[in-house]
Enzyme design. Structure first.
Site, PDB file in Angstrom:
ATOM      1  N   ARG A  75       0.737  -1.168   0.017  1.00 54.08           N
ATOM      2  CA  ARG A  75      -0.053  -0.102  -0.015  1.00 54.08           C
ATOM      3  C   ARG A  75       1.150   1.332   0.080  1.00 54.08           C
ATOM      4  O   ARG A  75       2.273   1.205   0.092  1.00 54.08           O
ATOM      5  CB  ARG A  75      -1.081   0.147   1.266  1.00 54.08           C
ATOM      6  CG  ARG A  75      -0.699  -0.776   2.428  1.00 54.08           C
ATOM      7  CD  ARG A  75       0.464  -0.025   3.330  1.00 54.08           C
ATOM      8  NE  ARG A  75       0.251   1.247   3.464  1.00 54.08           N
ATOM      9  CZ  ARG A  75       1.148   2.284   3.547  1.00 54.08           C
ATOM     10  NH1 ARG A  75       2.435   1.838   3.577  1.00 54.08           N
ATOM     11  NH2 ARG A  75       1.015   3.418   3.944  1.00 54.08           N
ATOM     12  N   GLY A  76       0.290   2.312  -0.350  1.00 55.31           N
ATOM     13  CA  GLY A  76       1.076   3.765  -0.350  1.00 55.31           C
ATOM     14  C   GLY A  76       1.045   4.127  -1.819  1.00 55.31           C
ATOM     15  O   GLY A  76       1.450   3.012  -2.622  1.00 55.31           O
ATOM     16  N   ARG A 116      -7.408  -0.449  -6.615  1.00 58.38           N
ATOM     17  CA  ARG A 116      -7.557   0.719  -5.681  1.00 58.38           C
ATOM     18  C   ARG A 116      -7.840   2.002  -6.473  1.00 58.38           C
ATOM     19  O   ARG A 116      -7.229   2.171  -7.365  1.00 58.38           O
ATOM     20  CB  ARG A 116      -6.420   0.946  -4.795  1.00 58.38           C
ATOM     21  CG  ARG A 116      -6.390  -0.190  -3.808  1.00 58.38           C
ATOM     22  CD  ARG A 116      -5.405  -0.054  -2.381  1.00 58.38           C
ATOM     23  NE  ARG A 116      -6.069   0.753  -1.645  1.00 58.38           N
ATOM     24  CZ  ARG A 116      -5.626   1.146  -0.598  1.00 58.38           C
ATOM     25  NH1 ARG A 116      -4.368   1.144  -0.397  1.00 58.38           N
ATOM     26  NH2 ARG A 116      -6.235   2.088   0.263  1.00 58.38           N
ATOM     27  N   GLN A 221      -1.709   2.436   9.885  1.00 57.67           N
ATOM     28  CA  GLN A 221      -0.319   2.499   9.083  1.00 57.67           C
ATOM     29  C   GLN A 221       0.561   3.139  10.055  1.00 57.67           C
ATOM     30  O   GLN A 221       1.830   2.681   9.925  1.00 57.67           O
ATOM     31  CB  GLN A 221      -0.647   3.294   8.048  1.00 57.67           C
ATOM     32  CG  GLN A 221      -1.287   2.396   6.799  1.00 57.67           C
ATOM     33  CD  GLN A 221      -2.842   2.736   6.856  1.00 57.67           C
ATOM     34  OE1 GLN A 221      -3.292   2.955   7.924  1.00 57.67           O
ATOM     35  NE2 GLN A 221      -3.463   2.585   5.771  1.00 57.67           N
ATOM     36  N   ASP A 262      -2.194  10.934  -2.162  1.00 56.11           N
ATOM     37  CA  ASP A 262      -2.361   9.730  -2.933  1.00 56.11           C
ATOM     38  C   ASP A 262      -2.899  10.492  -4.231  1.00 56.11           C
ATOM     39  O   ASP A 262      -2.513   9.702  -5.315  1.00 56.11           O
ATOM     40  CB  ASP A 262      -3.769   9.048  -2.245  1.00 56.11           C
ATOM     41  CG  ASP A 262      -3.154   7.952  -1.410  1.00 56.11           C
ATOM     42  OD1 ASP A 262      -3.011   8.356  -0.150  1.00 56.11           O
ATOM     43  OD2 ASP A 262      -2.854   6.819  -1.428  1.00 56.11           O
ATOM     44  N   ASN A 272      -5.398  12.317   0.439  1.00 56.94           N
ATOM     45  CA  ASN A 272      -4.655  11.520   1.346  1.00 56.94           C
ATOM     46  C   ASN A 272      -5.130  10.824   2.736  1.00 56.94           C
ATOM     47  O   ASN A 272      -6.243  10.774   2.528  1.00 56.94           O
ATOM     48  CB  ASN A 272      -3.643  12.475   1.965  1.00 56.94           C
ATOM     49  CG  ASN A 272      -2.397  11.536   2.903  1.00 56.94           C
ATOM     50  OD1 ASN A 272      -1.810  10.634   2.004  1.00 56.94           O
ATOM     51  ND2 ASN A 272      -1.838  11.691   3.921  1.00 56.94           N
ATOM     52  N   LYS A 273      -4.716   9.843   3.342  1.00 55.33           N
ATOM     53  CA  LYS A 273      -5.067   9.109   4.151  1.00 55.33           C
ATOM     54  C   LYS A 273      -6.411   9.729   4.993  1.00 55.33           C
ATOM     55  O   LYS A 273      -6.165  10.833   5.461  1.00 55.33           O
ATOM     56  CB  LYS A 273      -4.134   8.492   5.177  1.00 55.33           C
ATOM     57  CG  LYS A 273      -4.725   7.490   6.278  1.00 55.33           C
ATOM     58  CD  LYS A 273      -5.591   6.414   5.740  1.00 55.33           C
ATOM     59  CE  LYS A 273      -4.863   5.645   4.620  1.00 55.33           C
ATOM     60  NZ  LYS A 273      -5.988   4.618   3.966  1.00 55.33           N
TER      61      LYS A 273
END
Ligand code: MRU
Length: 370
Positions: A75-76, A116, A221, A262, A272-273
């Site tokens: 991920r990332g 994703r 994370q 992202d 982003n997250k």
């Protein structure tokens, strides 16, 4: 079929100078290699199992690669882009011998892109590989070239991150508290990291930082991956629950916030997250600079602003549970957006491998475009 192999390798780390105290002994660290090509297959360090177990999964087909991305083995944003590039090479190998190899490669690209939706690096890497494949006379040649390109992308990403680290470290204060969110380190990239790369670079320069790591519910994370990476390298940090950020800022503990991305729209709006937007609002209220570090492959120049960014909604169970432990009443209704969008107006600067952009981002990000 996904095979498990091996464990991570150990090597000697550089010596960090923390504050005025020089740590004389070299620290034993792990050279983190989240993505590697071994014996004609892709190997991914399974991030679902960290920090408890360090296991590589061996993937030999494009479908396995797409599943690994969807299930967050890797991920990332940059890491899933690089992984998808290897997935396209595997697809070319699988299509060898078929007259319709170009169609099969196109289908493989669609499967990878659907794994994703939010991180643009995934579709960017698939697109790059598709264009390269179009120039090849047959599937065998496409496999050779796509594999070479995926390996080059991996190496380039590490170089770019080191450059971003230097540019970011030059921008941030040399002492004080630095808050980060999610995992943006070696595990989220080819190696070194984006926002966490800037933090690494700061410690390499001897900055006197106290790093604060948001645990990053629900997938943790921060608690599982960033904490693991920083511990490997002997970088001092404290782990905090996400909701402690406001208190830490209000009590003067935080001098800068730095996160990854992202997808960044052309005007600088940044996905982003989940939780990043709340951090940016808090930082704005407390007059604390808020930095984003991301390679230019994360900038979606085709998207005018953040309103068009698709936000991935993930499995409800991630919220009902903490690890394997049920924490909510069974079948309780859940919302689980995995990302949010921070408006450009809340961002102090965007650090890329080509330079640092300040607002107005529409103008200044475009100037960095190669
Ligand atoms: O759901 P994840 O773990 O893939 O989300 C990752 C992030 O949001 C990171 O901050 C982002 O991808 C940048 S990683 C260098």
């Amino acid at each position: 079929m996904i095979w498990q192999v091996g464990i991570v390798q150990a090597c000697l780390a550089p010596v960090y100078c923390i504050g005025k105290t020089l740590c004389l002994e070299a620290l034993l660290m792990t050279q983190i290699e989240p993505i590697r090509w071994r014996n004609d297959a892709l190997e991914l360090l399974d991030q679902r199992l960290l920090p408890g177990q360090e296991v590589y999964l061996r993937l030999a087909t494009c479908l396995e690669v797409a599943q690994a991305i969807g299930q967050m083995v890797v991920r990332g944003a940059p890491a899933i882009g690089i992984t998808a590039a290897f997935g396209m090479a595997l697809a070319a190998r699988e299509a060898g011998g078929s007259l319709h190899w170009r169609d099969r490669l196109r289908e493989a690209g669609n499967v990878l892109k659907a794994a994703r939706p939010t991180a643009v690096n995934l579709s960017w890497a698939v697109q790059q590989q598709a264009e390269l494949a179009r120039q090849q006379p047959d599937a065998a040649q496409a496999y050779t070239e796509l594999l070479r390109a995926a390996q080059a992308l991996l190496a380039q990403d590490i170089n770019d991150n080191r450059r971003m680290g230097q540019l970011g470290a030059a921008l941030l204060p040399t002492e004080g508290g630095i808050l980060t969110h999610c995992n943006t380190g070696s595990l989220a990239t080819g190696g070194y990291g984006t926002a966490l790369g800037v933090i690494r670079a700061g410690f390499e320069r001897g900055y006197r930082w106290q790093v604060y790591v948001d645990e990053t519910r629900p997938w943790l994370q921060g608690a599982r991956l960033t904490a693991w990476e920083l511990q490997q390298e002997g970088i001092p940090f404290q782990l905090n629950v996400d909701s402690a950020a406001g208190h830490l800022m209000a009590t003067g503990k935080i001098q800068a916030v730095i996160v990854g991305a992202d997808r960044i729209a052309a005007n600088g709006d940044t996905a982003n997250k989940i939780g990043t937007y709340s951090l940016a609002v808090l930082a704005h209220y407390h007059h604390i600079p808020f930095y984003v570090a991301a390679p230019l492959s994360t900038v979606d120049f085709a998207l005018a602003n953040g309103a068009g960014i698709v936000i991935e909604e993930r499995d409800e169970q991630e919220v009902r549970r903490c690890g394997a432990q049920e924490i909510a009443p069974t079948a309780v209704a859940v919302r689980n957006p995995a990302f949010d969008v921070t408006p450009a107006a809340l961002i102090t600067a965007i650090i890329t491998e080509q330079g640092v952009a300040h607002g107005p981002f529409a103008e200044n990000l475009a100037k960095l475009r190669p």
